[in-house]
Motif scaffolding. Structure first.
Motif, PDB file in Angstrom:
ATOM      1  N   VAL A 174       0.843  -1.203   0.000  1.00  0.00           N
ATOM      2  CA  VAL A 174       0.000   0.000   0.000  1.00  0.00           C
ATOM      3  C   VAL A 174       0.874   1.248   0.000  1.00  0.00           C
ATOM      4  O   VAL A 174       0.663   2.183  -0.793  1.00  0.00           O
ATOM      5  CB  VAL A 174      -0.938   0.000   1.225  1.00  0.00           C
ATOM      6  N   ARG A 175       1.859   1.304   0.880  1.00  0.00           N
ATOM      7  CA  ARG A 175       2.741   2.464   0.953  1.00  0.00           C
ATOM      8  C   ARG A 175       3.571   2.614  -0.312  1.00  0.00           C
ATOM      9  O   ARG A 175       3.811   3.734  -0.788  1.00  0.00           O
ATOM     10  CB  ARG A 175       3.656   2.346   2.177  1.00  0.00           C
ATOM     11  N   LEU A 176       4.003   1.499  -0.884  1.00  0.00           N
ATOM     12  CA  LEU A 176       4.777   1.586  -2.121  1.00  0.00           C
ATOM     13  C   LEU A 176       3.907   2.100  -3.263  1.00  0.00           C
ATOM     14  O   LEU A 176       4.358   2.896  -4.098  1.00  0.00           O
ATOM     15  CB  LEU A 176       5.358   0.215  -2.472  1.00  0.00           C
ATOM     16  N   GLY A 177       2.641   1.677  -3.291  1.00  0.00           N
ATOM     17  CA  GLY A 177       1.733   2.198  -4.311  1.00  0.00           C
ATOM     18  C   GLY A 177       1.558   3.695  -4.190  1.00  0.00           C
ATOM     19  O   GLY A 177       1.513   4.418  -5.193  1.00  0.00           O
ATOM     20  N   GLN A 178       1.469   4.187  -2.964  1.00  0.00           N
ATOM     21  CA  GLN A 178       1.345   5.640  -2.756  1.00  0.00           C
ATOM     22  C   GLN A 178       2.611   6.362  -3.198  1.00  0.00           C
ATOM     23  O   GLN A 178       2.542   7.457  -3.775  1.00  0.00           O
ATOM     24  CB  GLN A 178       1.038   5.905  -1.282  1.00  0.00           C
ATOM     25  N   LEU A 179       3.766   5.757  -2.956  1.00  0.00           N
ATOM     26  CA  LEU A 179       5.024   6.357  -3.400  1.00  0.00           C
ATOM     27  C   LEU A 179       5.110   6.372  -4.922  1.00  0.00           C
ATOM     28  O   LEU A 179       5.540   7.372  -5.519  1.00  0.00           O
ATOM     29  CB  LEU A 179       6.211   5.579  -2.817  1.00  0.00           C
TER      30      LEU A 179
ATOM     31  N   GLY B 157      -2.786  14.874  -3.420  1.00  0.00           N
ATOM     32  CA  GLY B 157      -3.218  14.875  -4.821  1.00  0.00           C
ATOM     33  C   GLY B 157      -2.528  13.858  -5.687  1.00  0.00           C
ATOM     34  O   GLY B 157      -2.918  13.654  -6.848  1.00  0.00           O
ATOM     35  N   ALA B 158      -1.495  13.203  -5.179  1.00  0.00           N
ATOM     36  CA  ALA B 158      -0.768  12.194  -5.956  1.00  0.00           C
ATOM     37  C   ALA B 158      -1.257  10.817  -5.538  1.00  0.00           C
ATOM     38  O   ALA B 158      -0.683  10.166  -4.668  1.00  0.00           O
ATOM     39  CB  ALA B 158       0.730  12.334  -5.735  1.00  0.00           C
ATOM     40  N   THR B 159      -2.330  10.361  -6.141  1.00  0.00           N
ATOM     41  CA  THR B 159      -2.964   9.112  -5.724  1.00  0.00           C
ATOM     42  C   THR B 159      -2.235   7.891  -6.266  1.00  0.00           C
ATOM     43  O   THR B 159      -1.535   7.956  -7.280  1.00  0.00           O
ATOM     44  CB  THR B 159      -4.424   9.074  -6.201  1.00  0.00           C
ATOM     45  N   ALA B 160      -2.415   6.771  -5.593  1.00  0.00           N
ATOM     46  CA  ALA B 160      -1.788   5.516  -5.987  1.00  0.00           C
ATOM     47  C   ALA B 160      -2.414   4.990  -7.279  1.00  0.00           C
ATOM     48  O   ALA B 160      -3.535   5.359  -7.642  1.00  0.00           O
ATOM     49  CB  ALA B 160      -1.959   4.488  -4.870  1.00  0.00           C
ATOM     50  N   PRO B 161      -1.720   4.115  -8.012  1.00  0.00           N
ATOM     51  CA  PRO B 161      -2.296   3.480  -9.200  1.00  0.00           C
ATOM     52  C   PRO B 161      -3.576   2.715  -8.845  1.00  0.00           C
ATOM     53  O   PRO B 161      -3.762   2.283  -7.705  1.00  0.00           O
ATOM     54  CB  PRO B 161      -1.190   2.516  -9.658  1.00  0.00           C
ATOM     55  N   ASP B 162      -4.447   2.540  -9.838  1.00  0.00           N
ATOM     56  CA  ASP B 162      -5.763   1.928  -9.603  1.00  0.00           C
ATOM     57  C   ASP B 162      -5.668   0.588  -8.878  1.00  0.00           C
ATOM     58  O   ASP B 162      -6.422   0.325  -7.934  1.00  0.00           O
ATOM     59  CB  ASP B 162      -6.493   1.742 -10.934  1.00  0.00           C
ATOM     60  N   TYR B 163      -4.769  -0.272  -9.323  1.00  0.00           N
ATOM     61  CA  TYR B 163      -4.676  -1.613  -8.739  1.00  0.00           C
ATOM     62  C   TYR B 163      -4.392  -1.541  -7.247  1.00  0.00           C
ATOM     63  O   TYR B 163      -4.971  -2.302  -6.463  1.00  0.00           O
ATOM     64  CB  TYR B 163      -3.577  -2.412  -9.438  1.00  0.00           C
ATOM     65  N   TRP B 164      -3.521  -0.617  -6.866  1.00  0.00           N
ATOM     66  CA  TRP B 164      -3.099  -0.538  -5.462  1.00  0.00           C
ATOM     67  C   TRP B 164      -4.046   0.303  -4.616  1.00  0.00           C
ATOM     68  O   TRP B 164      -3.813   0.515  -3.433  1.00  0.00           O
ATOM     69  CB  TRP B 164      -1.674  -0.014  -5.382  1.00  0.00           C
ATOM     70  N   ARG B 165      -5.154   0.728  -5.213  1.00  0.00           N
ATOM     71  CA  ARG B 165      -6.237   1.307  -4.427  1.00  0.00           C
ATOM     72  C   ARG B 165      -7.296   0.265  -4.107  1.00  0.00           C
ATOM     73  O   ARG B 165      -8.238   0.544  -3.368  1.00  0.00           O
ATOM     74  CB  ARG B 165      -6.875   2.481  -5.177  1.00  0.00           C
TER      75      ARG B 165
END
Length: 435
Positions: free
Chosen positions: A281-286, A315-323
């Motif tokens: 989850v944190r990596l997706g946000q990064l 405002g920098a959201t994670a990719p769709d899969y990791w949401r």
């Protein structure tokens, strides 16, 4: 008694100076006690003393017992040849320089006021489990002393973090963007996974990220692949997304020769973590931040306030899969990067990064404005800060929290009471502790 008590006594000259003489009978006049030495060598440097008819400029060494000089091997260490006075609690031995010359000694045991020693012992007799040794005595300390000490250690904490980032900047070839990238990567681990995320930033250096940050698919393949999170197992066999990113990662890993630096899946920590804090989850946000914010350092440097920084991260959201996945192949609704997490990123990365840069380019106003950001953030509450708040310390903003954490870690926990303005006030008393 600890040696730091004698350091305190000498520094502030809290002892009876009537007919002050060495053990050899020479009259002593302390013209300047010297400056505390934080490095190897004598305890106080640049002291100015008159011993008999001769004025000396040199060092002062302090021990509980004079025989500690031999026990510490100072008699064979040339750094201690500059010592002109040996200040001790008990004089149980004569000491000499490496050339055999005798060093004058001043014993203090009979010159310490009983009330000064009593206040020190009261402070030191606090049980080991006590969070604050001075807690029973705090009512004797004015609120202003507490505030000033908290502000002082806040700056010490920010400086310490800035020093670490300055060293990282030097290691990364004076590249501030790379410094921001590596610092943010580690910070997105939020303690439990800071170390593997820091290694991941090294496994995918910014020079590679820069070439692919515009392509979210390739960026995901690079970072999740190097993190060891794209491996095929029972949960991921039928996952088309992971299969596609795995194939892309194999190509990019070979292209850049990144195989040796890749992490394994078992290197990530999940114990006692809520799903929202899982490493994927944190990596997706990064990844979302790196893709949507192409210039990290400039944005962090030029943001005028906390609101602008909050928008930068939120405002920098994670990719769709990791949401929609807490772990590879495992569905679940994943929350966005929360306000409390953003506040921690501002506290632990943005402020010290800006301070490190400001010092590097010589902009003191930027140091001040960066530290001021902490005053815009809410206070952090944990097992340490709550103790201080319950004892009446101010605790309204993140600046207060950081100061209290610094006070705990740097002074209260290691029992460095005499280095703290609060402890020194209690030992010295309202009149400075002079007998």
């Amino acid at each position: 008694m600890r040696e730091d008590f004698l350091h305190y006594v000498w520094q502030h000259q809290y002892f009876d100076k009537a007919d002050l003489r060495t053990t050899g009978g020479e009259e002593i006049q302390v013209l300047r006690p010297g400056q505390r030495n934080a490095d190897a060598g004598p305890d106080f440097l640049n002291a100015r003393l008159r011993l008999g008819e001769v004025e000396w400029n040199g060092a002062v060494e302090i021990h509980l017992r004079a025989s500690d000089w031999q026990r510490h091997q100072h008699q064979v260490d040339a750094k201690y040849d500059q010592v002109v006075l040996h200040v001790v609690y008990q004089h149980d031995a004569e000491v000499h320089r490496t050339n055999g010359s005798l060093i004058a000694a001043l014993p203090l045991a009979a010159r310490l006021a009983p009330d000064l020693l009593g206040r020190y012992e009261a402070l030191m007799q606090a049980p080991p489990a006590a969070a604050l040794p001075c807690a029973p005595l705090l009512s004797q300390v004015p609120q202003l002393v507490r505030i000033l000490m908290t502000e002082r250690v806040l700056l010490e904490r920010v400086e310490y973090k800035a020093d670490a980032l300055a060293e990282l900047h030097r290691h990364l070839g004076q590249d501030w963007e790379a410094t921001a990238y590596n610092a943010l990567a580690a910070a997105f681990g939020f303690q439990k996974n800071s170390e593997p995320l820091a290694r991941l930033a090294k496994a995918v250096p910014l020079s590679v990220v820069r070439r692919h940050r515009h392509d979210q698919r390739q960026l995901e393949a690079l970072l999740f692949g190097q993190a060891g999170m794209l491996v095929e197992n029972e949960e991921t066999t039928a996952d088309d997304y992971l299969r596609d990113r795995r194939q892309e990662h194999e190509f990019l890993q070979h292209k850049y020769g990144l195989g040796a630096a890749a992490l394994a899946a078992h290197e990530w920590n999940y114990l006692r973590l809520r799903p929202a804090n899982f490493p994927a989850v944190r990596l997706g946000q990064l990844v979302g931040l790196l893709h949507r914010r192409p210039s990290l350092f400039n944005a962090l440097l030029t943001a005028q306030n906390v609101a602008a920084l909050t928008e930068f991260f939120a405002g920098a959201t994670a990719p769709d899969y990791w949401r929609t996945h807490f772990r590879p192949g495992r569905l679940g609704k994943v929350p966005a990067l929360g306000k409390s997490s953003i506040d921690l990123l501002i506290t632990n990365v943005v402020v010290p990064l800006r301070v490190a840069y400001a010092r590097h380019v010589g902009e003191p106003a930027l140091v001040e404005s960066s530290v001021a950001l902490l005053g815009e953030l809410p206070a952090e509450h944990n097992q340490y800060t709550d103790v201080y708040q319950d004892l009446g310390f101010e605790h309204r903003t993140a600046a207060d929290s950081q100061g209290l954490l610094a006070l705990h870690k740097g002074y209260c926990a290691p029992r460095r009471c005499l280095h703290c303005a609060i402890g020194a006030r209690l030992v010295g008393g309202n009149k400075g502790g002079r007998p």
